[in-house]
Design a protein around this motif. Structure first.
Motif, mmCIF file in Angstrom:
data_model
loop_
_atom_site.group_PDB
_atom_site.id
_atom_site.type_symbol
_atom_site.label_atom_id
_atom_site.label_comp_id
_atom_site.label_asym_id
_atom_site.label_seq_id
_atom_site.Cartn_x
_atom_site.Cartn_y
_atom_site.Cartn_z
ATOM 1 N N MET A 11 0.821 -1.206 0.000
ATOM 2 C CA MET A 11 0.000 0.000 0.000
ATOM 3 C C MET A 11 0.859 1.261 0.000
ATOM 4 S SD MET A 11 -2.752 -1.278 2.879
ATOM 5 C CE MET A 11 -3.525 0.328 3.075
ATOM 6 N N GLN A 12 1.953 1.225 0.749
ATOM 7 C CA GLN A 12 2.787 2.409 0.918
ATOM 8 C C GLN A 12 3.756 2.638 -0.242
ATOM 9 O OE1 GLN A 12 4.579 1.401 4.702
ATOM 10 N NE2 GLN A 12 2.984 2.450 5.870
ATOM 11 N N ILE A 92 -13.044 -10.293 -4.770
ATOM 12 C CA ILE A 92 -12.011 -9.265 -4.915
ATOM 13 C C ILE A 92 -10.636 -9.890 -5.116
ATOM 14 C CG2 ILE A 92 -10.817 -7.343 -3.785
ATOM 15 C CD1 ILE A 92 -13.643 -6.685 -4.717
ATOM 16 N N LEU A 93 -10.344 -10.963 -4.417
ATOM 17 C CA LEU A 93 -9.024 -11.587 -4.496
ATOM 18 C C LEU A 93 -8.804 -12.358 -5.794
ATOM 19 C CD1 LEU A 93 -8.605 -12.990 -0.869
ATOM 20 C CD2 LEU A 93 -7.216 -11.195 -1.907
ATOM 21 N N GLY A 116 -4.818 -8.634 -2.863
ATOM 22 C CA GLY A 116 -4.856 -8.617 -1.399
ATOM 23 C C GLY A 116 -4.671 -7.208 -0.866
ATOM 24 N N VAL A 117 -3.750 -6.469 -1.482
ATOM 25 C CA VAL A 117 -3.550 -5.066 -1.098
ATOM 26 C C VAL A 117 -4.815 -4.271 -1.393
ATOM 27 C CG1 VAL A 117 -2.190 -2.985 -1.518
ATOM 28 C CG2 VAL A 117 -1.069 -5.227 -1.521
ATOM 29 N N THR A 118 -5.406 -4.538 -2.549
ATOM 30 C CA THR A 118 -6.664 -3.869 -2.920
ATOM 31 C C THR A 118 -7.757 -4.175 -1.908
ATOM 32 O OG1 THR A 118 -6.115 -3.997 -5.278
ATOM 33 C CG2 THR A 118 -8.433 -3.679 -4.719
ATOM 34 N N LEU A 119 -7.863 -5.441 -1.497
ATOM 35 C CA LEU A 119 -8.900 -5.842 -0.543
ATOM 36 C C LEU A 119 -8.730 -5.125 0.788
ATOM 37 C CD1 LEU A 119 -11.289 -7.591 0.278
ATOM 38 C CD2 LEU A 119 -9.671 -9.443 0.817
ATOM 39 N N ALA A 174 -7.450 2.243 -4.649
ATOM 40 C CA ALA A 174 -7.265 0.844 -5.025
ATOM 41 C C ALA A 174 -6.905 0.719 -6.505
ATOM 42 C CB ALA A 174 -8.532 0.050 -4.720
ATOM 43 N N ILE A 175 -7.540 1.524 -7.342
ATOM 44 C CA ILE A 175 -7.254 1.497 -8.781
ATOM 45 C C ILE A 175 -5.814 1.923 -9.045
ATOM 46 C CG2 ILE A 175 -7.757 2.679 -10.965
ATOM 47 C CD1 ILE A 175 -10.709 2.603 -10.168
#
Length: 220
Positions: A11-12, A92-93, A116-119, A174-175
């Motif tokens: 994410m970071q 999602i996954l 997973g990061v998106t979820l 997320a996109i």
């Protein structure tokens, strides 16, 4: 070479992290952390149900029940939301990962890691909305984090409101993560990535808005 599954780092620092993932032969802790994500999704949906978020459409029916039937329906509602949390995480996954995998040469587990990061981002949004709904009794499409509020000022068409209610700051985040991750995991051009990722998300929002619009409870 192996790489530890680190959703927060994804994410970071998505570009750096997914470059490292792309170079890795083994994803350490992959299955364990994917199962943890699914469990987290079930838990967040259960918390939402426990506090009664989303019960408005059936609230009129609940008031006509005796105490035993009322508690039984609450239990069914809770179990239903837990199943929804499981299905939500699975969709999602695995579904977008499958789509991305069919149009690229990337490893499927690495694409699942990206999702997973998106979820996680979407679950954070779900948790924040649950807090807002508990305190302010908001409908999901009236979240101040989405375009649903603005859309309600411009039109009364329910489908449009539901569709733009799906579009939020967290979805945009997320996109961005998906595009950056896919840019490292695949050799697809950036312009094509934009088209693919936006198309996948828009189709998902259309399907979700349509399912809500139809309101199957009235058809039973």
């Amino acid at each position: 070479m192996y790489n530890e599954v680190k959703f927060i780092k994804g994410m970071q620092q998505p570009s750096t992290y997914f470059y490292q993932v792309q170079q890795s032969e083994t994803l350490r802790g992959f299955k364990r952390k994917i199962f943890m994500l699914i469990a987290l999704s079930i838990l967040i949906f259960a918390i939402s149900a426990f506090f009664g978020v989303g019960t408005f459409p059936i609230s009129k029916e609940l008031t006509t029940l005796n105490p035993t039937e009322f508690e039984l329906n609450k239990l069914f509602f809770l179990l239903g939301r837990m199943v929804q949390g499981l299905l939500y995480a699975a969709v999602i996954l695995f579904l977008p990962s499958l789509i991305f995998w069919t149009i690229s040469e990337a490893d499927y587990p690495k694409l699942v890691l990206l999702q997973g990061v998106t979820l996680i981002i979407l679950l954070v949004e779900k948790l924040l909305f649950t807090i807002l709904a508990i305190n302010y009794s908001l409908d999901w499409y009236s979240s101040p984090l989405s375009l649903g509020v603005i859309t309600q000022l411009l039109t009364t068409k329910k489908w449009m409101i539901y569709f733009f209610g799906c579009v939020s700051l967290f979805k945009i985040w997320a996109i961005v993560i998906q595009i950056k991750g896919l840019k490292r995991l695949t050799e697809i051009r950036t312009r094509n990535l934009l088209i693919i990722v936006l198309s996948v998300n828009i189709v998902y929002w259309c399907i979700y808005a349509t399912l809500i619009f139809i309101d199957f409870s009235k058809l039973i």
